[in-house]
Scaffold this active site. Structure first.
Site, mmCIF file in Angstrom:
data_model
loop_
_atom_site.group_PDB
_atom_site.id
_atom_site.type_symbol
_atom_site.label_atom_id
_atom_site.label_comp_id
_atom_site.label_asym_id
_atom_site.label_seq_id
_atom_site.Cartn_x
_atom_site.Cartn_y
_atom_site.Cartn_z
ATOM 1 N N ARG A 1 0.862 -1.176 0.000
ATOM 2 C CA ARG A 1 0.000 0.000 0.000
ATOM 3 C C ARG A 1 0.900 1.227 0.000
ATOM 4 O O ARG A 1 2.034 1.189 0.491
ATOM 5 C CB ARG A 1 -0.899 0.030 1.224
ATOM 6 C CG ARG A 1 -1.836 -1.176 1.375
ATOM 7 C CD ARG A 1 -2.642 -1.067 2.652
ATOM 8 N NE ARG A 1 -3.591 -2.173 2.805
ATOM 9 C CZ ARG A 1 -3.345 -3.289 3.489
ATOM 10 N NH1 ARG A 1 -2.155 -3.452 4.081
ATOM 11 N NH2 ARG A 1 -4.260 -4.238 3.592
ATOM 12 N N LYS B 1 -2.547 -2.435 7.884
ATOM 13 C CA LYS B 1 -3.758 -1.994 8.553
ATOM 14 C C LYS B 1 -3.941 -2.754 9.864
ATOM 15 O O LYS B 1 -3.580 -3.920 9.976
ATOM 16 C CB LYS B 1 -4.976 -2.222 7.648
ATOM 17 C CG LYS B 1 -5.050 -1.283 6.461
ATOM 18 C CD LYS B 1 -6.333 -1.497 5.682
ATOM 19 C CE LYS B 1 -6.468 -0.499 4.537
ATOM 20 N NZ LYS B 1 -7.708 -0.707 3.769
ATOM 21 N N HIS C 1 -2.350 2.068 -5.905
ATOM 22 C CA HIS C 1 -3.146 0.882 -5.621
ATOM 23 C C HIS C 1 -3.343 0.019 -6.862
ATOM 24 O O HIS C 1 -3.584 -1.181 -6.757
ATOM 25 C CB HIS C 1 -4.497 1.293 -5.029
ATOM 26 C CG HIS C 1 -4.891 0.464 -3.840
ATOM 27 N ND1 HIS C 1 -4.155 0.452 -2.667
ATOM 28 C CD2 HIS C 1 -5.913 -0.399 -3.643
ATOM 29 C CE1 HIS C 1 -4.718 -0.369 -1.809
ATOM 30 N NE2 HIS C 1 -5.786 -0.906 -2.387
ATOM 31 N N ARG D 1 -0.651 -2.416 -6.741
ATOM 32 C CA ARG D 1 -0.964 -3.459 -5.752
ATOM 33 C C ARG D 1 -1.926 -4.476 -6.364
ATOM 34 O O ARG D 1 -1.747 -5.686 -6.203
ATOM 35 C CB ARG D 1 -1.565 -2.805 -4.520
ATOM 36 C CG ARG D 1 -1.997 -3.766 -3.401
ATOM 37 C CD ARG D 1 -2.355 -2.964 -2.158
ATOM 38 N NE ARG D 1 -3.132 -3.702 -1.199
ATOM 39 C CZ ARG D 1 -2.628 -4.488 -0.253
ATOM 40 N NH1 ARG D 1 -1.312 -4.645 -0.156
ATOM 41 N NH2 ARG D 1 -3.409 -5.112 0.610
ATOM 42 N N HIS E 1 -4.124 -9.136 3.924
ATOM 43 C CA HIS E 1 -5.574 -9.104 4.110
ATOM 44 C C HIS E 1 -5.953 -9.943 5.335
ATOM 45 O O HIS E 1 -5.541 -11.096 5.451
ATOM 46 C CB HIS E 1 -6.294 -9.675 2.888
ATOM 47 C CG HIS E 1 -6.295 -8.739 1.717
ATOM 48 N ND1 HIS E 1 -6.544 -9.172 0.414
ATOM 49 C CD2 HIS E 1 -6.108 -7.406 1.632
ATOM 50 C CE1 HIS E 1 -6.484 -8.135 -0.398
ATOM 51 N NE2 HIS E 1 -6.220 -7.052 0.314
ATOM 52 N N TYR F 1 -9.663 -10.958 -6.540
ATOM 53 C CA TYR F 1 -8.645 -11.124 -7.577
ATOM 54 C C TYR F 1 -8.846 -12.403 -8.379
ATOM 55 O O TYR F 1 -8.301 -12.535 -9.466
ATOM 56 C CB TYR F 1 -7.248 -11.098 -6.948
ATOM 57 C CG TYR F 1 -6.937 -9.751 -6.348
ATOM 58 C CD1 TYR F 1 -6.680 -8.649 -7.156
ATOM 59 C CD2 TYR F 1 -6.942 -9.567 -4.978
ATOM 60 C CE1 TYR F 1 -6.433 -7.402 -6.615
ATOM 61 C CE2 TYR F 1 -6.685 -8.320 -4.417
ATOM 62 C CZ TYR F 1 -6.435 -7.259 -5.248
ATOM 63 O OH TYR F 1 -6.203 -6.018 -4.704
#
Length: 323
Positions: free
Chosen positions: A159, A194, A265, A268, A291, A300
Protein backbone atom coordinates in the site's frame (compact mmCIF):
# COMPACT_ATOMS: atom_id res chain seq x y z
CA UNK A 1 -45.96 -1.63 -10.24
CA UNK A 2 -45.99 1.14 -12.81
CA UNK A 3 -44.57 4.52 -11.92
CA UNK A 4 -47.02 7.28 -11.11
CA UNK A 5 -44.95 10.46 -11.38
CA UNK A 6 -48.02 12.73 -11.18
CA UNK A 7 -49.61 11.04 -8.14
CA UNK A 8 -51.14 13.59 -5.81
CA UNK A 9 -50.07 13.15 -2.20
CA UNK A 10 -52.88 13.52 0.30
CA UNK A 11 -53.11 16.78 2.20
CA UNK A 12 -52.44 14.99 5.48
CA UNK A 13 -49.28 13.32 4.20
CA UNK A 14 -48.08 16.51 2.53
CA UNK A 15 -48.52 18.34 5.85
CA UNK A 16 -46.47 15.69 7.67
CA UNK A 17 -43.65 16.00 5.13
CA UNK A 18 -43.70 19.78 5.43
CA UNK A 19 -43.57 19.59 9.24
CA UNK A 20 -40.63 17.21 9.10
CA UNK A 21 -38.70 19.39 6.63
CA UNK A 22 -39.35 22.40 8.88
CA UNK A 23 -38.00 20.38 11.83
CA UNK A 24 -34.93 19.41 9.79
CA UNK A 25 -34.35 23.03 8.80
CA UNK A 26 -34.88 24.66 12.22
CA UNK A 27 -33.87 22.05 14.77
CA UNK A 28 -31.41 19.87 12.87
CA UNK A 29 -30.10 22.86 10.91
CA UNK A 30 -29.49 20.89 7.77
CA UNK A 31 -28.04 22.60 4.72
CA UNK A 32 -30.41 23.78 2.00
CA UNK A 33 -28.93 21.30 -0.48
CA UNK A 34 -29.59 18.43 1.94
CA UNK A 35 -33.12 19.67 2.59
CA UNK A 36 -33.80 19.81 -1.13
CA UNK A 37 -32.69 16.19 -1.52
CA UNK A 38 -34.81 15.14 1.47
CA UNK A 39 -37.81 16.87 -0.09
CA UNK A 40 -37.35 14.95 -3.35
CA UNK A 41 -36.96 11.62 -1.56
CA UNK A 42 -40.00 12.22 0.65
CA UNK A 43 -42.07 13.24 -2.36
CA UNK A 44 -41.07 9.91 -3.92
CA UNK A 45 -42.15 8.17 -0.70
CA UNK A 46 -45.51 9.96 -0.78
CA UNK A 47 -46.12 8.98 -4.39
CA UNK A 48 -45.33 5.34 -3.65
CA UNK A 49 -47.82 5.51 -0.76
CA UNK A 50 -50.53 6.94 -3.02
CA UNK A 51 -49.89 4.25 -5.60
CA UNK A 52 -50.17 1.53 -2.96
CA UNK A 53 -53.31 3.06 -1.45
CA UNK A 54 -51.87 3.66 2.01
CA UNK A 55 -51.13 6.73 4.07
CA UNK A 56 -47.56 7.40 5.16
CA UNK A 57 -48.34 6.55 8.78
CA UNK A 58 -49.93 3.24 7.73
CA UNK A 59 -47.03 2.01 5.59
CA UNK A 60 -45.37 -1.19 6.79
CA UNK A 61 -42.01 -2.81 6.15
CA UNK A 62 -43.52 -4.89 3.34
CA UNK A 63 -44.47 -1.68 1.55
CA UNK A 64 -40.98 -0.24 1.95
CA UNK A 65 -39.41 -3.44 0.60
CA UNK A 66 -41.76 -3.42 -2.38
CA UNK A 67 -40.87 0.20 -3.13
CA UNK A 68 -37.17 -0.57 -2.83
CA UNK A 69 -37.58 -3.45 -5.29
CA UNK A 70 -39.42 -1.11 -7.67
CA UNK A 71 -36.58 1.45 -7.57
CA UNK A 72 -33.97 -1.25 -8.07
CA UNK A 73 -35.85 -2.73 -11.04
CA UNK A 74 -36.01 0.76 -12.49
CA UNK A 75 -32.23 0.99 -12.55
CA UNK A 76 -31.56 2.87 -9.31
CA UNK A 77 -28.18 1.86 -7.87
CA UNK A 78 -27.82 0.22 -4.50
CA UNK A 79 -25.96 3.25 -3.22
CA UNK A 80 -28.68 5.61 -4.44
CA UNK A 81 -31.37 3.49 -2.77
CA UNK A 82 -29.37 3.41 0.46
CA UNK A 83 -29.30 7.21 0.52
CA UNK A 84 -33.06 7.38 -0.08
CA UNK A 85 -33.69 4.84 2.68
CA UNK A 86 -31.57 6.90 5.04
CA UNK A 87 -33.84 9.90 4.46
CA UNK A 88 -36.99 7.81 4.84
CA UNK A 89 -35.63 6.24 8.02
CA UNK A 90 -35.09 9.67 9.55
CA UNK A 91 -38.60 10.75 8.61
CA UNK A 92 -40.20 7.72 10.23
CA UNK A 93 -38.01 8.07 13.31
CA UNK A 94 -39.40 11.59 13.69
CA UNK A 95 -42.97 10.29 13.25
CA UNK A 96 -42.26 7.84 16.07
CA UNK A 97 -41.03 10.59 18.38
CA UNK A 98 -44.16 12.54 17.56
CA UNK A 99 -46.24 9.55 18.63
CA UNK A 100 -47.77 9.11 15.18
CA UNK A 101 -46.49 5.57 14.53
CA UNK A 102 -45.58 2.64 16.74
CA UNK A 103 -42.67 1.19 14.77
CA UNK A 104 -40.33 2.46 12.09
CA UNK A 105 -41.14 0.49 8.90
CA UNK A 106 -37.77 1.38 7.34
CA UNK A 107 -35.79 -0.05 10.25
CA UNK A 108 -34.10 -3.23 9.12
CA UNK A 109 -34.76 -2.61 5.41
CA UNK A 110 -31.52 -2.50 3.45
CA UNK A 111 -30.69 -1.47 -0.08
CA UNK A 112 -29.75 -4.18 -2.61
CA UNK A 113 -26.09 -5.03 -2.44
CA UNK A 114 -24.04 -3.24 -5.03
CA UNK A 115 -21.86 -5.46 -7.19
CA UNK A 116 -18.30 -4.98 -6.04
CA UNK A 117 -16.34 -3.38 -8.89
CA UNK A 118 -13.28 -5.19 -10.08
CA UNK A 119 -10.04 -3.49 -9.13
CA UNK A 120 -8.13 -2.04 -12.04
CA UNK A 121 -4.93 -3.89 -12.84
CA UNK A 122 -2.29 -3.50 -15.51
CA UNK A 123 -1.48 -6.22 -17.96
CA UNK A 124 1.87 -7.92 -17.46
CA UNK A 125 3.38 -6.14 -20.47
CA UNK A 126 2.14 -2.77 -19.23
CA UNK A 127 3.54 -3.38 -15.75
CA UNK A 128 6.91 -4.31 -17.21
CA UNK A 129 6.82 -1.26 -19.47
CA UNK A 130 6.32 0.95 -16.43
CA UNK A 131 8.93 -0.80 -14.30
CA UNK A 132 11.60 -0.70 -17.03
CA UNK A 133 10.93 2.88 -18.13
CA UNK A 134 13.87 5.26 -17.82
CA UNK A 135 12.94 8.92 -18.18
CA UNK A 136 15.98 10.62 -19.68
CA UNK A 137 14.24 14.01 -19.51
CA UNK A 138 13.72 13.72 -15.75
CA UNK A 139 16.10 14.56 -12.93
CA UNK A 140 18.33 11.45 -12.65
CA UNK A 141 17.98 11.41 -8.85
CA UNK A 142 14.19 11.44 -9.09
CA UNK A 143 14.16 8.84 -11.85
CA UNK A 144 16.22 6.40 -9.76
CA UNK A 145 14.02 6.99 -6.71
CA UNK A 146 10.79 6.57 -8.67
CA UNK A 147 12.06 3.38 -10.28
CA UNK A 148 12.68 1.92 -6.82
CA UNK A 149 9.21 2.96 -5.69
CA UNK A 150 7.57 1.30 -8.71
CA UNK A 151 9.53 -1.90 -8.16
CA UNK A 152 8.45 -2.09 -4.52
CA UNK A 153 4.81 -1.25 -5.22
CA UNK A 154 4.50 -3.71 -8.08
CA UNK A 155 7.00 -6.30 -6.86
CA UNK A 156 5.65 -6.44 -3.30
CA UNK A 157 2.04 -5.28 -3.49
CA UNK A 158 2.60 -2.59 -0.88
CA UNK A 159 0.00 0.00 0.00
CA UNK A 160 1.20 3.55 -0.59
CA UNK A 161 1.04 4.25 3.15
CA UNK A 162 3.25 1.24 3.81
CA UNK A 163 5.72 2.42 1.18
CA UNK A 164 6.18 5.95 2.52
CA UNK A 165 6.36 4.56 6.06
CA UNK A 166 9.48 2.49 5.35
CA UNK A 167 12.74 3.29 7.13
CA UNK A 168 16.27 2.42 6.08
CA UNK A 169 16.68 0.02 8.99
CA UNK A 170 14.79 -1.23 12.05
CA UNK A 171 14.84 0.97 15.16
CA UNK A 172 12.98 1.48 18.40
CA UNK A 173 11.64 4.73 16.99
CA UNK A 174 10.22 2.91 13.95
CA UNK A 175 8.54 0.34 16.18
CA UNK A 176 6.99 3.02 18.40
CA UNK A 177 5.79 5.03 15.40
CA UNK A 178 4.40 1.97 13.60
CA UNK A 179 6.76 2.21 10.64
CA UNK A 180 8.31 -0.55 8.59
CA UNK A 181 11.84 -0.91 7.31
CA UNK A 182 14.03 -2.30 4.55
CA UNK A 183 16.02 -5.47 5.18
CA UNK A 184 17.98 -5.75 1.95
CA UNK A 185 20.43 -8.47 3.11
CA UNK A 186 17.45 -10.76 3.70
CA UNK A 187 15.67 -9.52 0.57
CA UNK A 188 12.53 -8.35 2.35
CA UNK A 189 10.77 -5.36 3.79
CA UNK A 190 8.95 -5.35 7.09
CA UNK A 191 5.76 -3.31 6.69
CA UNK A 192 3.22 -2.00 9.14
CA UNK A 193 -0.17 -2.72 7.62
CA UNK A 194 -3.76 -1.99 8.55
CA UNK A 195 -4.73 -2.69 12.13
CA UNK A 196 -1.12 -2.43 13.24
CA UNK A 197 -0.30 -5.82 11.72
CA UNK A 198 3.26 -6.40 10.61
CA UNK A 199 4.22 -8.65 7.75
CA UNK A 200 7.37 -9.50 5.84
CA UNK A 201 7.21 -8.90 2.08
CA UNK A 202 9.82 -10.45 -0.22
CA UNK A 203 11.95 -8.12 -2.30
CA UNK A 204 12.50 -9.57 -5.76
CA UNK A 205 15.63 -9.29 -7.87
CA UNK A 206 14.38 -6.28 -9.84
CA UNK A 207 13.31 -4.41 -6.72
CA UNK A 208 16.57 -5.22 -4.91
CA UNK A 209 18.63 -3.89 -7.81
CA UNK A 210 16.52 -0.72 -8.03
CA UNK A 211 16.82 -0.18 -4.28
CA UNK A 212 20.59 -0.53 -4.37
CA UNK A 213 20.73 2.11 -7.11
CA UNK A 214 18.52 4.37 -5.00
CA UNK A 215 20.53 3.90 -1.82
CA UNK A 216 23.69 4.79 -3.75
CA UNK A 217 22.30 8.22 -4.70
CA UNK A 218 19.90 8.96 -1.81
CA UNK A 219 22.60 10.88 0.07
CA UNK A 220 22.89 13.44 -2.73
CA UNK A 221 20.00 15.22 -1.01
CA UNK A 222 20.47 15.93 2.68
CA UNK A 223 17.62 14.40 4.68
CA UNK A 224 16.14 16.57 7.39
CA UNK A 225 16.46 15.25 10.95
CA UNK A 226 12.86 14.03 11.08
CA UNK A 227 13.40 12.08 7.85
CA UNK A 228 16.94 10.87 8.53
CA UNK A 229 15.79 7.22 8.59
CA UNK A 230 13.17 7.49 5.83
CA UNK A 231 13.80 5.17 2.91
CA UNK A 232 12.19 7.54 0.43
CA UNK A 233 12.69 11.29 0.66
CA UNK A 234 11.84 14.24 -1.55
CA UNK A 235 14.11 16.91 -2.97
CA UNK A 236 13.60 19.01 0.16
CA UNK A 237 14.87 16.23 2.37
CA UNK A 238 11.53 15.36 3.95
CA UNK A 239 9.88 11.96 4.08
CA UNK A 240 7.97 11.38 0.87
CA UNK A 241 4.19 11.74 1.17
CA UNK A 242 1.50 9.51 -0.32
CA UNK A 243 0.29 12.43 -2.43
CA UNK A 244 3.76 12.87 -3.92
CA UNK A 245 3.90 9.18 -4.81
CA UNK A 246 0.53 9.46 -6.57
CA UNK A 247 1.74 12.47 -8.57
CA UNK A 248 5.07 10.96 -9.53
CA UNK A 249 3.53 7.63 -10.51
CA UNK A 250 0.92 9.31 -12.69
CA UNK A 251 3.66 11.33 -14.41
CA UNK A 252 5.88 8.28 -14.90
CA UNK A 253 3.09 6.14 -16.35
CA UNK A 254 2.15 8.78 -18.90
CA UNK A 255 5.79 9.35 -19.84
CA UNK A 256 6.17 5.58 -20.25
CA UNK A 257 3.40 5.63 -22.84
CA UNK A 258 0.68 3.86 -20.87
CA UNK A 259 -2.83 4.74 -21.96
CA UNK A 260 -4.18 5.01 -18.41
CA UNK A 261 -2.60 7.05 -15.59
CA UNK A 262 -1.37 4.60 -12.96
CA UNK A 263 -1.92 5.08 -9.24
CA UNK A 264 -0.22 3.16 -6.40
CA UNK A 265 -3.15 0.88 -5.62
CA UNK A 266 -3.32 -0.15 -9.27
CA UNK A 267 0.17 -1.60 -8.88
CA UNK A 268 -0.96 -3.46 -5.75
CA UNK A 269 -3.87 -4.89 -7.74
CA UNK A 270 -1.51 -5.79 -10.58
CA UNK A 271 0.84 -7.55 -8.16
CA UNK A 272 -2.01 -9.64 -6.71
CA UNK A 273 -3.51 -10.48 -10.10
CA UNK A 274 -0.22 -11.49 -11.68
CA UNK A 275 0.91 -13.63 -8.74
CA UNK A 276 -2.47 -15.37 -8.71
CA UNK A 277 -2.31 -15.98 -12.46
CA UNK A 278 1.07 -17.66 -12.06
CA UNK A 279 0.53 -19.58 -8.83
CA UNK A 280 -3.24 -19.94 -8.23
CA UNK A 281 -2.33 -19.78 -4.52
CA UNK A 282 -5.01 -17.55 -3.03
CA UNK A 283 -3.81 -18.06 0.54
CA UNK A 284 -0.29 -16.95 -0.32
CA UNK A 285 -1.62 -13.83 -2.05
CA UNK A 286 -3.69 -13.09 1.05
CA UNK A 287 -0.58 -13.26 3.24
CA UNK A 288 1.48 -11.14 0.86
CA UNK A 289 -1.20 -8.45 0.69
CA UNK A 290 -1.83 -8.49 4.43
CA UNK A 291 -5.57 -9.10 4.11
CA UNK A 292 -7.21 -10.13 7.38
CA UNK A 293 -10.09 -11.78 5.50
CA UNK A 294 -9.55 -14.03 2.51
CA UNK A 295 -12.86 -12.77 1.12
CA UNK A 296 -11.09 -9.49 0.38
CA UNK A 297 -8.47 -11.37 -1.63
CA UNK A 298 -11.02 -13.41 -3.56
CA UNK A 299 -11.90 -10.42 -5.74
CA UNK A 300 -8.65 -11.12 -7.58
CA UNK A 301 -9.93 -14.53 -8.65
CA UNK A 302 -12.41 -12.62 -10.80
CA UNK A 303 -9.52 -10.77 -12.42
CA UNK A 304 -7.76 -14.09 -12.91
CA UNK A 305 -10.88 -15.52 -14.56
CA UNK A 306 -11.00 -12.53 -16.92
CA UNK A 307 -7.39 -13.27 -17.89
CA UNK A 308 -8.22 -16.92 -18.53
CA UNK A 309 -11.34 -16.01 -20.50
CA UNK A 310 -9.34 -13.70 -22.76
CA UNK A 311 -6.73 -16.39 -23.31
CA UNK A 312 -9.49 -18.86 -24.16
CA UNK A 313 -11.14 -16.46 -26.63
CA UNK A 314 -7.82 -15.83 -28.33
CA UNK A 315 -6.56 -19.40 -28.51
CA UNK A 316 -9.35 -21.97 -28.48
CA UNK A 317 -10.68 -22.98 -31.90
CA UNK A 318 -14.21 -23.32 -30.51
CA UNK A 319 -14.22 -20.08 -28.56
CA UNK A 320 -15.98 -18.12 -31.28
CA UNK A 321 -18.03 -19.01 -34.27
CA UNK A 322 -16.61 -18.07 -37.59
CA UNK A 323 -18.67 -15.56 -39.54
Amino acid sequence: MSAVPDAVISAADAALIERYLRHARVEKRLAERTLALYALDLDKLGQFAVQSGVGLTAAGSHHIRRWVAHMHAGGRSGRGIALILSGWRGFYAWLGREGLIGTNPVQGVRAPRQARPLPKALGVDEAMQLAEHADEADDPWLDVRDAAMVELLYGGGLRVGELVGLDLAPSDDALRAGRGWLDLPNAEVQVQGKGGKRRAVPVGRGAAQALRHWLAVRGQVAARPAAAQALFIGQRGTRLTAQSVWQRLKRRSLRAGLATPVHPHMLRHSFASHVLQSSSDLRAVQELLGHANIGTTQVYTRLDFQHLAKAYDAAHPRARRKG
